[in-house]
Motif scaffolding. Structure first.
Motif, PDB file in Angstrom:
ATOM      1  N   LEU A 154       0.874  -1.276  -0.145  1.00  0.00           N
ATOM      2  CA  LEU A 154      -0.041   0.027   0.004  1.00  0.00           C
ATOM      3  C   LEU A 154       0.650   1.252   0.125  1.00  0.00           C
ATOM      4  O   LEU A 154       0.593   2.143  -0.726  1.00  0.00           O
ATOM      5  CB  LEU A 154      -0.977   0.100   1.212  1.00  0.00           C
ATOM      6  CG  LEU A 154      -2.077  -0.906   1.127  1.00  0.00           C
ATOM      7  CD1 LEU A 154      -2.905  -0.865   2.685  1.00  0.00           C
ATOM      8  CD2 LEU A 154      -3.020  -0.780   0.067  1.00  0.00           C
ATOM      9  N   LYS A 158      -3.221   6.989  -6.068  1.00  0.00           N
ATOM     10  CA  LYS A 158      -3.730   7.784  -4.991  1.00  0.00           C
ATOM     11  C   LYS A 158      -5.190   7.184  -4.663  1.00  0.00           C
ATOM     12  O   LYS A 158      -5.732   6.577  -5.689  1.00  0.00           O
ATOM     13  CB  LYS A 158      -3.990   9.374  -5.305  1.00  0.00           C
ATOM     14  CG  LYS A 158      -2.791  10.150  -5.490  1.00  0.00           C
ATOM     15  CD  LYS A 158      -3.011  11.337  -5.676  1.00  0.00           C
ATOM     16  CE  LYS A 158      -1.791  12.415  -6.090  1.00  0.00           C
ATOM     17  NZ  LYS A 158      -1.851  13.481  -6.292  1.00  0.00           N
ATOM     18  N   ASP A 159      -5.589   7.093  -3.487  1.00  0.00           N
ATOM     19  CA  ASP A 159      -6.818   6.647  -2.960  1.00  0.00           C
ATOM     20  C   ASP A 159      -7.905   7.606  -3.999  1.00  0.00           C
ATOM     21  O   ASP A 159      -7.806   8.760  -4.180  1.00  0.00           O
ATOM     22  CB  ASP A 159      -7.258   6.796  -1.672  1.00  0.00           C
ATOM     23  CG  ASP A 159      -6.151   5.956  -0.744  1.00  0.00           C
ATOM     24  OD1 ASP A 159      -5.948   4.714  -1.266  1.00  0.00           O
ATOM     25  OD2 ASP A 159      -5.873   6.178   0.313  1.00  0.00           O
TER      26      ASP A 159
END
Length: 95
Positions: free
Chosen positions: A5, A11-12
């Motif tokens: 992660l 990017k989220d």
């Protein structure tokens, strides 16, 4: 898993809920530029066609939303009737 992660370049995803109440003119925020009624019935407050930031075949953003238009992926418009009229919500899905 944690290492994976932290090393990811992605990017989220972000969902932005923008609630504009009061003086917001939704039709001049998300403009239905393909609809001739917009230009015909709003001679004073319409946004000129050349200034609209196109986000699709039928809609575009007000020029003041340039930064949002560059991140734009999709839009959901929700209107909610109240005793005082309609409340509009715009949910922008940004990249």
């Amino acid at each position: 898993m944690t290492e994976l992660l932290h090393t990811s370049k992605q990017k989220d995803p972000v969902i932005v809920v923008l609630q504009l109440t009061g003086g917001n003119d939704y039709i001049n925020t998300v403009i239905p530029h393909s609809n001739p009624h917009y230009f015909n019935h709003r001679p004073v407050v319409r946004i000129s066609e050349s200034d609209i930031l196109t986000i699709g075949k039928e809609t575009g953003f007000h020029p003041a939303l340039k930064e949002i238009s560059e991140m734009y992926l999709s839009l959901i418009h929700i209107s909610e009737p109240t005793r005082l009229g309609m409340i509009s919500y715009a949910v922008f899905c940004l990249k």
